[in-house]
Motif scaffolding. Structure first.
Motif, PDB file in Angstrom:
ATOM      1  N   ILE A  35       0.815  -1.214   0.000  1.00 42.50           N
ATOM      2  CA  ILE A  35       0.000   0.000   0.000  1.00 42.50           C
ATOM      3  C   ILE A  35       0.851   1.268   0.000  1.00 42.50           C
ATOM      4  O   ILE A  35       0.351   2.336  -0.290  1.00 42.50           O
ATOM      5  N   TRP A  36       2.134   1.135   0.334  1.00 46.15           N
ATOM      6  CA  TRP A  36       3.032   2.289   0.276  1.00 46.15           C
ATOM      7  C   TRP A  36       3.804   2.284  -1.027  1.00 46.15           C
ATOM      8  O   TRP A  36       4.164   1.235  -1.557  1.00 46.15           O
ATOM      9  N   SER A  37       4.092   3.468  -1.504  1.00 45.90           N
ATOM     10  CA  SER A  37       4.973   3.585  -2.671  1.00 45.90           C
ATOM     11  C   SER A  37       6.401   3.323  -2.198  1.00 45.90           C
ATOM     12  O   SER A  37       6.688   3.316  -0.993  1.00 45.90           O
ATOM     13  N   SER A  38       7.308   3.131  -3.131  1.00 42.58           N
ATOM     14  CA  SER A  38       8.719   2.923  -2.780  1.00 42.58           C
ATOM     15  C   SER A  38       9.269   4.116  -2.011  1.00 42.58           C
ATOM     16  O   SER A  38      10.034   3.959  -1.055  1.00 42.58           O
ATOM     17  N   THR A  39       8.862   5.302  -2.399  1.00 46.06           N
ATOM     18  CA  THR A  39       9.314   6.521  -1.722  1.00 46.06           C
ATOM     19  C   THR A  39       8.837   6.546  -0.280  1.00 46.06           C
ATOM     20  O   THR A  39       9.602   6.858   0.639  1.00 46.06           O
ATOM     21  N   GLU A  40       7.562   6.216  -0.079  1.00 46.05           N
ATOM     22  CA  GLU A  40       7.013   6.190   1.282  1.00 46.05           C
ATOM     23  C   GLU A  40       7.690   5.128   2.138  1.00 46.05           C
ATOM     24  O   GLU A  40       8.005   5.370   3.313  1.00 46.05           O
ATOM     25  N   ALA A  41       7.932   3.968   1.565  1.00 46.49           N
ATOM     26  CA  ALA A  41       8.585   2.883   2.300  1.00 46.49           C
ATOM     27  C   ALA A  41      10.017   3.272   2.663  1.00 46.49           C
ATOM     28  O   ALA A  41      10.463   3.028   3.796  1.00 46.49           O
TER      29      ALA A  41
END
Length: 75
Positions: A49-55
């Protein structure tokens, strides 16, 4: 209202009820709610549910915040 505050508000309102029929209906609602058990959620549901940036940002925050060792804390 959130969680505990909402529960306290409801308890206060229930204590004010003087009508036996209304109290019985409240009791029925509470009894019915116990019949519908909440099923446990799987972590798999949250996968992706998270983008790579958010992760990456979350990983950075965890590393900065939680992986610091202060030797004085062990004294």
């Amino acid at each position: 209202m959130y969680g505990e505050a909402k529960k306290l508000h409801l308890i206060e309102e229930i204590l004010k009820i003087e009508n036996e029929a209304v109290l019985e209906e409240v009791n029925n609602v509470i009894s019915k709610s116990k019949l519908h058990a909440v099923e446990p959620k799987s972590f798999k549901k949250f996968s992706g549910i998270w983008s790579s940036t958010e992760a990456d940002e979350m990983k950075r925050i965890i590393e900065e915040s939680f992986e610091q060792i202060n030797p004085d804390d062990w004294k």
